[in-house]
Design a protein around this motif. Structure first.
Motif, PDB file in Angstrom:
ATOM      1  N   HIS A 338       8.833   7.272  -2.066  1.00 41.91           N
ATOM      2  CA  HIS A 338       7.607   7.364  -2.853  1.00 41.91           C
ATOM      3  C   HIS A 338       6.355   7.065  -2.031  1.00 41.91           C
ATOM      4  N   TYR A 339       6.526   6.414  -0.871  1.00 39.02           N
ATOM      5  CA  TYR A 339       5.333   6.030  -0.103  1.00 39.02           C
ATOM      6  C   TYR A 339       4.498   7.253   0.270  1.00 39.02           C
ATOM      7  N   GLN A 340       5.177   8.346   0.614  1.00 35.28           N
ATOM      8  CA  GLN A 340       4.439   9.547   1.009  1.00 35.28           C
ATOM      9  C   GLN A 340       3.659  10.155  -0.154  1.00 35.28           C
ATOM     10  N   CYS A 341       3.990   9.734  -1.371  1.00 36.99           N
ATOM     11  CA  CYS A 341       3.298  10.261  -2.556  1.00 36.99           C
ATOM     12  C   CYS A 341       2.045   9.467  -2.909  1.00 36.99           C
ATOM     13  N   ILE A 342       1.870   8.286  -2.305  1.00 42.61           N
ATOM     14  CA  ILE A 342       0.773   7.408  -2.732  1.00 42.61           C
ATOM     15  C   ILE A 342      -0.181   7.051  -1.597  1.00 42.61           C
ATOM     16  N   GLY A 343       0.046   7.599  -0.411  1.00 46.03           N
ATOM     17  CA  GLY A 343      -0.795   7.245   0.733  1.00 46.03           C
ATOM     18  C   GLY A 343      -2.267   7.478   0.486  1.00 46.03           C
ATOM     19  N   ASP A 344      -2.605   8.595  -0.157  1.00 45.77           N
ATOM     20  CA  ASP A 344      -4.015   8.899  -0.402  1.00 45.77           C
ATOM     21  C   ASP A 344      -4.635   7.918  -1.395  1.00 45.77           C
ATOM     22  N   ILE A 345      -3.830   7.441  -2.366  1.00 46.09           N
ATOM     23  CA  ILE A 345      -4.344   6.471  -3.334  1.00 46.09           C
ATOM     24  C   ILE A 345      -4.633   5.151  -2.636  1.00 46.09           C
ATOM     25  N   LEU A 346      -3.710   4.701  -1.792  1.00 43.41           N
ATOM     26  CA  LEU A 346      -3.919   3.449  -1.070  1.00 43.41           C
ATOM     27  C   LEU A 346      -5.150   3.540  -0.181  1.00 43.41           C
ATOM     28  N   THR A 347      -5.333   4.674   0.473  1.00 43.92           N
ATOM     29  CA  THR A 347      -6.489   4.852   1.357  1.00 43.92           C
ATOM     30  C   THR A 347      -7.796   4.814   0.580  1.00 43.92           C
ATOM     31  N   SER A 348      -7.813   5.416  -0.591  1.00 44.34           N
ATOM     32  CA  SER A 348      -9.060   5.499  -1.358  1.00 44.34           C
ATOM     33  C   SER A 348      -9.363   4.227  -2.146  1.00 44.34           C
ATOM     34  N   ARG A 349      -8.327   3.480  -2.540  1.00 40.86           N
ATOM     35  CA  ARG A 349      -8.549   2.327  -3.411  1.00 40.86           C
ATOM     36  C   ARG A 349      -8.588   0.982  -2.678  1.00 40.86           C
TER      37      ARG A 349
END
Length: 388
Positions: A338-349
């Motif tokens: 699942h990490y590859q699915c949330i990388g952009d969220i972590l970067t933006s938040r």
């Protein structure tokens, strides 16, 4: 800040300093997927030593380290014989199987450095774990790592762990009731053994006077394994000597998350520890939960990630803080893919200077796909003595 010293190792650190108390440093170290386990240990040792030297730290400032590995049954003995482990034993050191998302090994390491007073350290190691007691001018910190106990189920082991911790604290004129402010509880096969831990902890807390009317302890309860397959529960903890009850403040965000006792669990969502010069904000393991205690966005890792961050922000905002004050964030994923699915969220938040350690670790309810925790530090001014 980044102090990367090798292409195969990523070392970052966050620091808090002021003109009154000691400086605090959190180091986050991750390895590369291309490394073998042995090469990762060697490169990590070299990078760690170069980094702490560059920052101005050494073995006298080291307090606590947690090492995350992928296969503890096969890797623990080799780790113990490594240069890295032997150096880290200058503080309390915990080793847990929670497979890092990046590389074979990750570590989280905490240092303190004082320009104003001498910090007296003593380390004690036994088969039940290891302990570091650091005495400063105003407070004493006791880190307990890898605490275990015997028993044929998680409930019996949990009761033994807390009882042993209390006896150990008593020798330093402390107790779980008065002084323990943070625990990390790792449960082998969490889907089957978590409830026994929860019930035992609840009974123990009730016996010593930790209730919803007094306080609980900020905590994370998560899947994690020790080398011994018979160990179903292990615990790391932080206790503070010379602290007053009024310095320990419950953190809540009832508009976002119910109290834990509402569904029979006894830990704080977070705990603020107020000192004369700063506050420590211990954010417990936080998931995608709502004000009724229900899972939000079941099966949706992206929406659960955003809700989890929302919940942490809600906890912090009640104490005039934000994600900017976080020293690090630990990210637990039930499914590592699942990490590859949330990388952009972590970067933006998540602010760029807040360094994350993502690991594989099943959360206490199967429907929760992600959990986060961390420590924040903010300026404060109270009548209490300054930190350390």
């Amino acid at each position: 800040m980044n102090v990367q010293t090798k292409d195969t190792i990523d070392v970052n650190y966050s620091t808090y300093t002021n003109d009154f108390g000691c400086a605090e440093y959190y180091l986050v170290c991750k390895t590369s997927d291309e490394l073998t386990y042995e090469d990762a240990l060697d490169d990590l040792y070299d990078a760690y030593m170069e980094s702490v030297a560059e920052i101005g730290l050494d073995e006298t400032t080291l307090q606590f380290t947690r090492i995350y590995v992928s296969d503890i049954s096969n890797e623990y003995r080799r780790l113990r014989s490594s240069r890295l482990y032997k150096y880290l034993c200058n503080g309390a050191v915990s080793v847990i199987e929670q497979s890092p998302i990046f590389g074979p090994v990750s570590i989280l390491s905490y240092h303190m450095k004082s320009e104003f007073s001498f910090l007296n350290k003593s380390v004690c190691t036994s088969h039940n774990g290891n302990v570091l007691l650091t005495e400063g001018l105003n407070y004493r910190l006791l880190w307990s790592a890898g605490n275990i106990s015997g028993g044929n189920n998680s409930a019996v082991q949990t009761d033994g762990i807390f009882s042993k911790l209390d006896m150990m604290l008593n020798r330093s004129a402390m107790s779980v009731r008065e002084n323990t402010i943070r625990t990390w509880i790792y449960v082998r096969d969490v889907d089957n053994n978590y409830q026994g831990m929860v019930d035992s902890r609840k009974d123990y807390f009730s016996k010593i006077g930790l209730t919803d009317k007094t306080r609980y302890i900020a905590s994370t309860g998560i899947e994690g394994k020790m080398a011994d397959t018979k160990t179903l529960v292990t615990m790391d903890s932080l206790s503070i000597g010379n602290i007053r009850e009024s310095q320990i403040v419950r953190m809540e965000a009832l508009s976002h998350m119910s109290s834990t006792i509402q569904y029979g669990v006894t830990f704080e969502r977070g705990t603020q520890i107020r000192f004369g010069d700063r506050s420590h904000l211990h954010i417990s393991g936080t998931a995608s939960i709502d004000s009724t205690g229900a899972i939000v966005h079941e099966y949706d890792i992206r929406q659960q990630t955003m809700r989890t961050i929302d919940n942490i922000e809600a906890l912090l905002s009640k104490h005039n803080a934000s994600l900017d004050c976080m020293m690090y964030l630990l990210i637990y994923l039930r499914n590592r893919k699942h990490y590859q699915c949330i990388g952009d969220i972590l970067t933006s938040r998540i602010p760029q200077h807040v360094h994350c350690i993502p690991v594989e670790g099943a959360v206490c309810r199967p429907g929760w796909l992600i959990e986060m925790e961390g420590v924040g530090i903010t300026n404060d001014s109270t009548e209490f003595p300054a930190f350390m």
